[in-house]
Structure formats: C-alpha cells, structure tokens
Motif scaffolding. Structure first.
Motif, PDB file in Angstrom:
ATOM      1  N   ARG A  62       0.858  -1.185   0.000  1.00  9.75           N
ATOM      2  CA  ARG A  62       0.000   0.000   0.000  1.00  9.75           C
ATOM      3  C   ARG A  62       0.892   1.231   0.000  1.00  9.75           C
ATOM      4  N   PRO A  63       0.341   2.389  -0.325  1.00  7.90           N
ATOM      5  CA  PRO A  63       1.145   3.613  -0.259  1.00  7.90           C
ATOM      6  C   PRO A  63       1.772   3.780   1.121  1.00  7.90           C
ATOM      7  N   GLY A  64       3.019   4.122   1.146  1.00  9.82           N
ATOM      8  CA  GLY A  64       3.755   4.257   2.399  1.00  9.82           C
ATOM      9  C   GLY A  64       4.706   3.110   2.632  1.00  9.82           C
ATOM     10  N   ILE A  65       4.367   1.906   2.109  1.00  3.65           N
ATOM     11  CA  ILE A  65       5.275   0.767   2.263  1.00  3.65           C
ATOM     12  C   ILE A  65       5.557   0.111   0.909  1.00  3.65           C
ATOM     13  N   THR A  66       5.467   0.880  -0.186  1.00  4.56           N
ATOM     14  CA  THR A  66       5.787   0.286  -1.485  1.00  4.56           C
ATOM     15  C   THR A  66       7.241  -0.166  -1.485  1.00  4.56           C
ATOM     16  N   GLY A  67       7.499  -1.295  -2.140  1.00  5.03           N
ATOM     17  CA  GLY A  67       8.837  -1.854  -2.200  1.00  5.03           C
ATOM     18  C   GLY A  67       9.198  -2.737  -1.028  1.00  5.03           C
ATOM     19  N   ILE A  68       8.289  -2.907  -0.072  1.00  3.59           N
ATOM     20  CA  ILE A  68       8.641  -3.665   1.120  1.00  3.59           C
ATOM     21  C   ILE A  68       8.824  -5.148   0.818  1.00  3.59           C
ATOM     22  N   ALA A 142      22.240  -0.889   6.739  1.00  2.00           N
ATOM     23  CA  ALA A 142      23.298  -1.167   5.774  1.00  2.00           C
ATOM     24  C   ALA A 142      22.711  -1.544   4.416  1.00  2.00           C
ATOM     25  N   GLU A 143      21.618  -2.307   4.411  1.00  2.00           N
ATOM     26  CA  GLU A 143      21.047  -2.798   3.152  1.00  2.00           C
ATOM     27  C   GLU A 143      20.359  -1.681   2.383  1.00  2.00           C
ATOM     28  N   TRP A 144      19.890  -0.658   3.064  1.00  3.16           N
ATOM     29  CA  TRP A 144      19.208   0.418   2.351  1.00  3.16           C
ATOM     30  C   TRP A 144      20.110   1.036   1.285  1.00  3.16           C
ATOM     31  N   THR A 145      21.399   1.215   1.603  1.00  5.65           N
ATOM     32  CA  THR A 145      22.282   1.824   0.614  1.00  5.65           C
ATOM     33  C   THR A 145      22.469   0.904  -0.592  1.00  5.65           C
ATOM     34  N   VAL A 146      22.401  -0.407  -0.363  1.00  3.02           N
ATOM     35  CA  VAL A 146      22.496  -1.350  -1.480  1.00  3.02           C
ATOM     36  C   VAL A 146      21.263  -1.233  -2.371  1.00  3.02           C
ATOM     37  N   VAL A 147      20.086  -1.183  -1.752  1.00  8.82           N
ATOM     38  CA  VAL A 147      18.852  -1.055  -2.527  1.00  8.82           C
ATOM     39  C   VAL A 147      18.827   0.288  -3.249  1.00  8.82           C
ATOM     40  N   ARG A 148      19.343   1.320  -2.608  1.00  6.82           N
ATOM     41  CA  ARG A 148      19.408   2.622  -3.264  1.00  6.82           C
ATOM     42  C   ARG A 148      20.263   2.533  -4.516  1.00  6.82           C
ATOM     43  N   SER A 149      21.377   1.792  -4.453  1.00  6.02           N
ATOM     44  CA  SER A 149      22.209   1.603  -5.633  1.00  6.02           C
ATOM     45  C   SER A 149      21.441   0.886  -6.727  1.00  6.02           C
ATOM     46  N   GLU A 150      20.635  -0.098  -6.338  1.00  5.23           N
ATOM     47  CA  GLU A 150      19.801  -0.804  -7.310  1.00  5.23           C
ATOM     48  C   GLU A 150      18.782   0.149  -7.934  1.00  5.23           C
ATOM     49  N   LEU A 151      18.175   0.983  -7.114  1.00  2.23           N
ATOM     50  CA  LEU A 151      17.230   1.987  -7.615  1.00  2.23           C
ATOM     51  C   LEU A 151      17.902   2.929  -8.609  1.00  2.23           C
ATOM     52  N   GLU A 152      19.075   3.406  -8.258  1.00  2.00           N
ATOM     53  CA  GLU A 152      19.772   4.368  -9.109  1.00  2.00           C
ATOM     54  C   GLU A 152      20.165   3.745 -10.436  1.00  2.00           C
ATOM     55  N   GLU A 188      13.061   4.109   1.642  1.00  2.00           N
ATOM     56  CA  GLU A 188      14.011   4.751   2.548  1.00  2.00           C
ATOM     57  C   GLU A 188      13.474   4.856   3.974  1.00  2.00           C
ATOM     58  N   HIS A 189      12.155   4.954   4.107  1.00  2.00           N
ATOM     59  CA  HIS A 189      11.574   5.143   5.438  1.00  2.00           C
ATOM     60  C   HIS A 189      10.987   3.860   6.030  1.00  2.00           C
ATOM     61  N   THR A 190      11.212   2.717   5.385  1.00  2.00           N
ATOM     62  CA  THR A 190      10.773   1.444   5.951  1.00  2.00           C
ATOM     63  C   THR A 190      11.646   1.094   7.146  1.00  2.00           C
ATOM     64  N   THR A 191      11.033   0.658   8.219  1.00  2.00           N
ATOM     65  CA  THR A 191      11.763   0.301   9.437  1.00  2.00           C
ATOM     66  C   THR A 191      11.796  -1.208   9.615  1.00  2.00           C
ATOM     67  N   ALA A 192      12.654  -1.658  10.526  1.00  2.00           N
ATOM     68  CA  ALA A 192      12.712  -3.080  10.847  1.00  2.00           C
ATOM     69  C   ALA A 192      11.378  -3.557  11.397  1.00  2.00           C
ATOM     70  N   ALA A 193      10.695  -2.710  12.147  1.00  2.00           N
ATOM     71  CA  ALA A 193       9.385  -3.086  12.679  1.00  2.00           C
ATOM     72  C   ALA A 193       8.381  -3.294  11.550  1.00  2.00           C
ATOM     73  N   ASP A 194       8.443  -2.431  10.528  1.00  2.00           N
ATOM     74  CA  ASP A 194       7.572  -2.620   9.363  1.00  2.00           C
ATOM     75  C   ASP A 194       7.839  -3.966   8.700  1.00  2.00           C
ATOM     76  N   LEU A 195       9.112  -4.273   8.503  1.00  2.00           N
ATOM     77  CA  LEU A 195       9.487  -5.536   7.876  1.00  2.00           C
ATOM     78  C   LEU A 195       9.026  -6.730   8.705  1.00  2.00           C
ATOM     79  N   GLN A 196       9.204  -6.648  10.009  1.00  2.00           N
ATOM     80  CA  GLN A 196       8.832  -7.763  10.869  1.00  2.00           C
ATOM     81  C   GLN A 196       7.324  -8.016  10.818  1.00  2.00           C
ATOM     82  N   ALA A 197       6.542  -6.951  10.821  1.00  2.00           N
ATOM     83  CA  ALA A 197       5.087  -7.121  10.746  1.00  2.00           C
ATOM     84  C   ALA A 197       4.673  -7.710   9.406  1.00  2.00           C
ATOM     85  N   TYR A 198       5.263  -7.235   8.337  1.00  2.00           N
ATOM     86  CA  TYR A 198       4.962  -7.731   6.991  1.00  2.00           C
ATOM     87  C   TYR A 198       5.382  -9.193   6.861  1.00  2.00           C
TER      88      TYR A 198
END
Length: 901
Positions: A62-68, A142-152, A188-198
C-alpha cells in the motif's frame, strides 16, 4: 491433405504430447500446517532445484510501504535463527549450489539448484528463512544503501523510466501502479518493525509452496518437508484482497523527457488476468503481432522502414494483465509516424484475423517452448511454482496447451477488438533530450526494462521478469538418472570439426558453431563488419529470401541466431529432435551462401545505428569502452571501437565489404560444430557430410596478440548528465591467457577477490555488505587466445565513487600482499566444481562447453577433467597468482555518469 500439412499436424500432436509431459508425474501433498509441497522426479542428472514460493509481491503493498516485498527478500539473506549471513552463504558456496531470489507483482520466491544428494541443508535453511528471519535494524540500515544503488541503476535506463510512468498512468486504483522495487521515499523510510510485521503476515507455510524438481524421490522429499517445515506454525490467513482497477474510460498519454539519443513509444492496454478464458488468445495475439521476422509488426513496420524496431509484449498477472506494442525510431526520426504505424497493425488484426499459417506457427512456437523448458529442472520448478502461486493451481500448465489449440483466428481478432480499444490504452513516448535539460527524478524506482529474444526487432519494452537480487539462476536438468556420456569427435576432410554428444532424455537438440570471424578481424575503418555479417546471415541466401528462411524456421519453432564475439562468430540453434535435418540444412545455407541484399543491409544498418545511439547514453557502455581503449593500444585485437568509430564504420561499409569478409573468414578450416541432444553420432555425421561436406575454403590468417604491459595509474571520466548512478571499470592490461599453466590458480584467486560477485567475494563483502556503496561489484580476466585486461566493474552513486575506489584499491592490495586463506581456497574450489556440474545439464550449456574445449584445445574429455584441474591447485599457487597478476598501483579507472558534476 498435402503431405507437408499432414507432417505439420503430426508434429503438432507430438509437440502437445511432449508439452503435457512437463507436468506429468508431479506429486502434491499439503502438510497439516498448510504448506503445499510439489515434487517432480527427473532423473537425467544428479541435480535438483528447491524453489520456495510465497503469495506476496508488490500487489500486497500500500502507499507508504511500497517496495517492502522486495526489501524483505533482500533482508532474508541477512540471517535467521541458527544462521548468520555468512553461514547462509557458506552453505551455498561449499555445496557448489547456485541460488537466487526474486520479487515480482504477485510473488516472491527463492530457488537453489544443487547436487541432489545435498538437498537437506537447503531445505533446513529455507525453513529457517520462512520462520525466523533476523530482520535487524542495523542490517536494514546497511542494506538500504544497497537497494538505493539498485534503484539508481534502474533510473539510468530510458526504457525503465517510460515503463514506470506507463504503469502509474494506466493503473489508478490497483497496486500494479507502483514499481516492484517501490517508490524511493517509501523504501528509505521502511523500518525493521515494518518488515517484521509484513514478514509475520505473509511468510507462513499456509501462504507458501515448496517445489522440488530433479533427481529425488517424492516420498523422501515429503518426509524431509515434514521434518523441516512441518513444525512451523500456521499463521492467520493473510489478506489477499486488493482494490480492483476500474475500467479505463479514455486514452491516457505520458511523455518522459530524459537524457538520451533516440525516441521510442510503448502503448499499453489492460487485458484479463492469467486465468481468464481469453488469456490463451492474448498469448497467441502477442506471438502473431510481435514474435519473429514473420510477425505483423516486423513485416509492416520494420520491413517498410517506418521504424528500426517494433515489438509486442503481454504480461498476464494474477488480477489483470497488460498488453503492449511499441517501436523505436532512428536518430533524428519522428516518433509519431511509428505510433500510428503500430496502432494500424493493431487495428488491422481486428478486421483481418490471423491466417491458418500464422495460427499454426504461433501455437507451435508456444508449445515447443514448453518442451525446451524440460531441459532445465530450474525452469520446471519455476513454472510449477509460478502457476501454483499466480494461477492458484500448478495443473493450469497441464491444461494450457489444449486451451491454446482450441483458440480460433476469430478468437484472436475478438480479443483485439474487445481489449485493444482507444479508450483502454495508455500511450507512452520517450523524447530524448541532450545536455541534461531534465533533472533526474529522485523518487524514481523503476522495474527493469530489457530485451526479449524473438521480438519483431529489438527495443525497450515491458519486462516479463521479476527483480532478481542475487546471482543469475543456474541451468537445471531434464529427464532420468545420469547415463554414461556418449561423445564423438569427427574431422571432415575439409577441416570442419564435428562433436556430438547424445542425450536422449528430452526430444530436443542444441547446436553450436563457431568460425574465426570475430570483431578482431574487422577491416580498418569498418568497425562493426563482423557484427553486421552475423546479423545478416539469415537475411537471404543464393536460393532463398529472408522470409522463406523465416517461414521454415518459425513454422517448426526452430531457433537459429548468430553473433560476433572478440575472436569468433558463433551460431546457436535449437529444435525438436524430429527437426534436426531442417536445422542443419538452414545452418549450412546461411553460413555458406548468404548474399547480404542491399535492402536488408540498409535496414540492418539503420537498426544498428539506432542501437548504437541508444547505448551512447548508457553509463555502463561508456565506462566499458573508455576502459578498454585506455588500457589497450591502437591496433590491438581486443581494443574496442569508440562510438564515433563504430558509427563511421557502419555508415561506410558496403555489400562488397561484407562479401569479401565472408569469403576470407567463413571457411571450414576453422569451423567447429557441436550437437548435443536426442540424436546419434552416426545420424549427425551423415547430416553434416550431406550439407557441409563439399564446402571448401582456405585457412584464414589469424591475428596475433602482442603482450601489453600494465601502464601507469590513470583516470578517464566520461561525463553523462541526468544519471543517478555512475558506472566504473578499473583495471589494467593483463597477461593471462587461457593456455597458461597458472590459469586455474588465477581464476580461483580472482573468484575470491571479486569473481564471485557481490555476495561471494571480498570486494562484495567490503564494498556492498560493510559499506553499502554498490548493488553489484565484480572482477574478471579477459583470458582467451590472447591476454586481455584484468578488470573490476561496479555501479555507484557518483558521490560515493571515490570512496568505493579507495576500498577497491585497498582490497586488491590486501589480496596481493596477504593472499588467500586455505579456507577461502577450499570453499572456492568446492563452489566452482559444484556449480560447473550443475550448469552443464542442459543441451545448450554442454554444447557451449564442448565448443570452448575444442577451440582452446582442452580435449574432448575436458568436462570430466574440470574438477580435477581445479582440485589440483594449491593455496601457494593461488597466492603466487595474486602476486603475479594484481597491480593496485597501476589501476586505469574509467568513470561514466554524473561524476564530478
């Protein structure tokens, strides 16, 4: 009934019968906790694929957690209960397995191909991934910067950008509107708590399917599934409802203006989902409009030179689908006439239904693809998991060939009339700009664009693949327990070498051929000649036109392609074994008797010039070309032409140039033909003698490869504005050849340093894992007849380029000065030898290896000696290779992109 038609009908029946065998003997069991387990026993080679599928993808966001969903897939490789990140990797590497993970609109899946007697550690690890992934905030940071590289990296491609905008415009309510990788701000704004719930919501046995295909017994797999997965708890039924997309009530248009050189268009319509009764007709519509030289788009858009390329693509998903057509203009050409031309073909098929020949050809191509897929256990497992997850029933695949056979020409016209309407379409235009007039969109997060073999002509289109975040998937196996290899080498009196390996597990054949006619032999001032000849081999011969060749090949679902490499031009084909004589006859005809018609040369020149213009804007191509030109001197056979040189060569070359090159270099004296599959050596010898036996020619001159010492450190920057990612090549002129005695030690050393890619190498661990500066980083030797460069390659944010290069240089020095550990050497040898055995279980892969073995004089038994050659290497030899071949102080660095701007 004419005999040709009768034979075609018989072939179609056999094709349908064989296609149905793809899902024959599939065993299914559902564990008490809801996990569906599918097993297919395939005993041709001692390998198997484990593939775990989850009913979760970007459609569940949903909007707010796209890409999760995609981010979660990345994070499940960081560890689980009982497994650290490194432990997960070591299980794969030590067992010589090839693994990957992928996320798409409707699913996430994880697959591993491995020796069948080593399955249990993989099953145990996948059960841990399903139930106890770590998902720590520190790992996420740490992984966010890797995904950012993939995005770029995806932001750099115009085709990706246009597809992203098309989907966002076409879908207003349904989650298919956002990219699978997500909007950058959300990720960029996804948290570990978001991931755990998903994770707790969707990673559960009752939302998953375990597929195992290969050299296994079903009961044993069911027992191991119960042992490792049966203890996992059932979760509450995850939500699957998503907002349906309302009917589109008028044409929508989007325009993307970005840095680029050639305009193109993609036009998208909504079509039904995969399980809809009209889906088979949509599949055939795609084949008829856009697949092959005889497709309507090629014949009426490319042949008439309205566009340099045109294509179609259908993507049938769980909730709905999309159908696309498009075309690419040449440099300086307007795009709107192309838009009108491709739309005219869409309108024409509504009133002029496909002919009987078009229908038969399209059906046979689709049905033959099912048979070819049986060569690979990985592909068989993927198909079973895909249809179980997306269609809700793996047996959908069993019913599909019959449903295709029932489609009529009127059905194809009807689905075009019903769905490909003006009100239901979204038109996308890419308008190139120069000089960076349009700033990069920092929120862009595209799905990957690409090219599909067999399209009417090459061009950017909607991708039909998921986001792969690990290594490229391995070839799998097809058919029964491994039998003794029957292999024979035959030299004809004219010098042609024939190698045949019999494999009767599947009624298919793969053919590979090479001649010493590669790009190293391009005449001065005619860069691109070898490539042009390869492109035009099937464009007409002394006895047949291009369309007549295409009618025979496409009508029998035979694939035959050619491409120019550094030293050789290679041809590759595959066919049902019943069509091996047709394949052999066509191979001989296009190799021996091409005529390079002027009109075909003009069309291919325009296509290649457009392709060259498209790549001028690509950071990876610019970095690569500038690197090779910086490290190799003028006149070296491996030196790459500049963009300007290649453009000048394409514009200057004539038909006489092509004929002269062909006479000089297309000769049996250097020809190698390898045939692997459901044939006998005696049968193939007779066919090769029949069609190649009277071929004559002189031995062509061969290029020499002068040694090139590594020079002084140097940096070359190619500025390209409006690019989110910079690509880097760094290395120097090397001195390793394929025939050198320390070749294997050098390969092991390089694999430890960077050849294992981002996930199995020192460079990957430091640059990707520890510092998050690149999505991918690799290294390699260009070691062939001559010695080419040693190089490293990576894509980084321009602001991080200098930091990444400092780390790169330090790691190269650490390997040279400190060497590899015994553990690293042992693990790498285990990986290389295990992965080699897994990869060599398709006919095409075996043919490619035998072709290389003959070319480099490695011996007919090289595939069997491969393991011993690597196991004989010692740690001392590996470290000696590091000292000999690594020169961090002499790096030539090529950077292309918005670096320094």
């Amino acid at each position: 009934m004419p005999i040709a038609r009768m034979l075609s009908r018989i072939a179609l029946v056999l094709c349908l019968f064989a296609a149905a065998a793809l899902v024959a003997q599939v065993r299914q069991r559902v564990l008490p906790n809801g996990l569906t387990v599918l097993v297919k026993e395939v005993h041709a080679a001692p390998v198997a694929t484990v593939d775990v599928w989850y009913k979760v993808g970007s459609r569940n966001e949903r909007p707010g957690i796209t890409g999760i969903s995609h981010l979660l897939e990345h994070m499940t490789y960081k560890g689980a209960k009982g497994y650290s990140r490194d432990a997960m990797r070591e299980i794969v590497k030590r067992n010589g397995a090839l693994d990957n993970g992928a996320t798409y609109y409707d699913y996430t899946h994880y697959h591993t191909t491995i020796a069948s007697d080593r399955l249990e550690p993989i099953l145990k690890m996948e059960a841990a991934r399903m139930s106890s992934a770590t998902l720590a905030q520190a790992d996420l940071d740490a992984e966010w910067t890797v995904v950012r590289s993939e995005l770029e990296g995806r932001e750099n491609d115009p085709g990706t950008q246009l597809f992203q905008e098309l989907m966002a415009a076409a879908f207003k309510a349904h989650p298919y509107q956002w990219p699978v990788i997500g909007w950058r701000a959300d990720v960029e704004h996804t948290t570990a708590a978001d991931l755990q719930a998903y994770y707790r919501t969707y990673y559960a046995p009752n939302n998953a399917t375990l597929v195992v295909v290969g050299d296994v017994t079903a009961e044993e797999i069911f027992a191991q599934a119960q042992k490792h997965f049966g203890r996992l708890r059932t979760a509450s039924a995850p939500p699957q409802w998503v907002t349906p997309e309302p009917p589109q009530r008028g044409e929508r248009r989007v325009t993307v203006r970005r840095q680029g050189n050639v305009p193109f268009t993609n036009i998208l319509w909504h079509v039904p989902a995969l399980t809809h009764e009209d889906a088979p007709a949509v599949m055939l519509l795609d084949q008829i409009l856009g697949t092959g030289r005889l497709s309507r788009l090629y014949q009426h858009v490319v042949e008439k030179r309205v566009a340099v390329s045109a294509w179609s693509s259908s993507l049938l998903l769980r909730d709905s689908g999309i159908f696309m057509v498009g075309g690419m203009a040449g440099p300086g050409q307007e795009i709107h006439p192309i838009e009108r031309a491709v739309l005219a073909e869409v309108e024409r098929i509504k009133t002029e239904p496909p002919t009987a020949a078009e229908m038969a050809r399209a059906r046979r191509q689709l049905e033959a693809s099912f048979i070819f897929d049986r060569d690979s256990v990985t592909e068989q497992a993927r198909q079973l998991g895909y249809y179980q997850t997306v269609a809700g029933d793996w047996a959908f695949l069993d019913r599909l060939p019959d449903r295709l056979r029932q489609v009529t020409p009127e059905d194809v016209a009807r689905v075009a009339q019903t769905y490909l309407t003006p009100d239901n379409r979204t038109v996308g235009i890419f308008e190139p700009v120069t000089g960076g007039a349009t700033p990069a969109n920092p929120a862009a997060a595209p799905v990957p664009a690409g090219y599909r073999d067999g399209d009417a002509a090459r061009g950017p289109h909607a991708p039909a693949r998921s986001l792969e975040t690990r290594r490229p998937e391995a070839a799998g196996a097809g058919g029964g327990r491994a039998a003794p290899v029957t292999r024979e080498r035959i030299r004809l009196p004219n010098g042609l070498v024939l190698i045949v390996q019999e494999n009767h597990a599947n009624p298919t054949v793969a053919v590979a051929m090479s001649l010493r006619a590669g790009k190293a032999y391009d005449p001065p001032g005619r860069a691109g000649t070898a490539t042009m000849i390869a492109d035009l081999l099937d464009a007409g011969t002394t006895t047949r036109t291009a369309n007549q060749i295409a009618e025979e090949l496409e009508g029998h679902a035979i694939t035959l392609s050619a491409g120019a490499g550094w030293e050789t031009t290679g041809l590759h084909g595959k066919a049902l074994s019943s069509d091996i004589e047709l394949l052999t006859r066509n191979l001989a005809d296009i190799v021996r008797h091409p005529v390079f018609p002027e009109e075909e040369l003009a069309k291919m020149r325009a296509q290649n010039l457009a392709g060259l213009a498209y790549t001028r804007d690509q950071t990876s191509q610019n970095a690569y070309r500038a690197f090779y030109r910086a490290v190799l001197p003028e006149g070296h056979p491996y030196r790459v032409a500049s963009f300007d040189e290649e453009e000048a060569g394409l514009k200057a070359m004539t038909r006489d140039d092509l004929l002269a090159f062909h006479r000089a270099r297309y000769t049996p004296r250097t020809a190698i033909v390898v045939v692997v599959g459901d044939v006998t050596a005696a049968e193939m010898r007779a066919l090769i003698e029949k069609y190649f036996g009277d071929w004559q020619g002189e031995t062509p001159t061969l290029v020499s490869f002068p040694p090139v010492p590594a020079g002084a450190e140097k940096r070359v920057v190619t500025p390209i504005p409006d690019k989110a990612q910079a690509n880097i090549y760094a290395g120097y002129a090397g001195d390793l050849r394929r025939a050198d005695p320390d070749y294997y030690a050098a390969q092991i050393m390089n694999m430890i340093l960077g050849g294992g890619g981002a996930l199995n190498s020192r460079l990957g661990k430091v640059i990707r894992d520890e510092h998050g500066l690149a999505y991918g980083v690799s290294s390699g030797f260009h070691a062939s007849t001559g010695a080419g460069p040693w190089y490293t390659a990576m894509g980084v944010n321009p602001a991080n380029a200098d930091r990444a290069l400092d780390l790169l240089q330090a790691e190269i020095a650490r390997m040279r000065d400190g060497g590899a550990t015994q553990r690293e050497v042992d693990d790498t040898i285990a990986y290389l030898t295990g992965a080699h055995a897994i990869a060599l279980v398709t006919n095409a892969a075996i043919a490619g290896e035998l072709l290389d073995a003959e070319y480099f004089a490695l011996g007919l038994d090289y595939p069997e000696r491969f393991t011993a050659l690597y196991r004989a290497v010692t740690r001392e030899q590996v470290n000696a290779a590091a000292k000999k071949y690594l020169h961090p102080e002499k790096l030539v660095i090529s950077i292309a992109g918005s670096y320094g701007q």
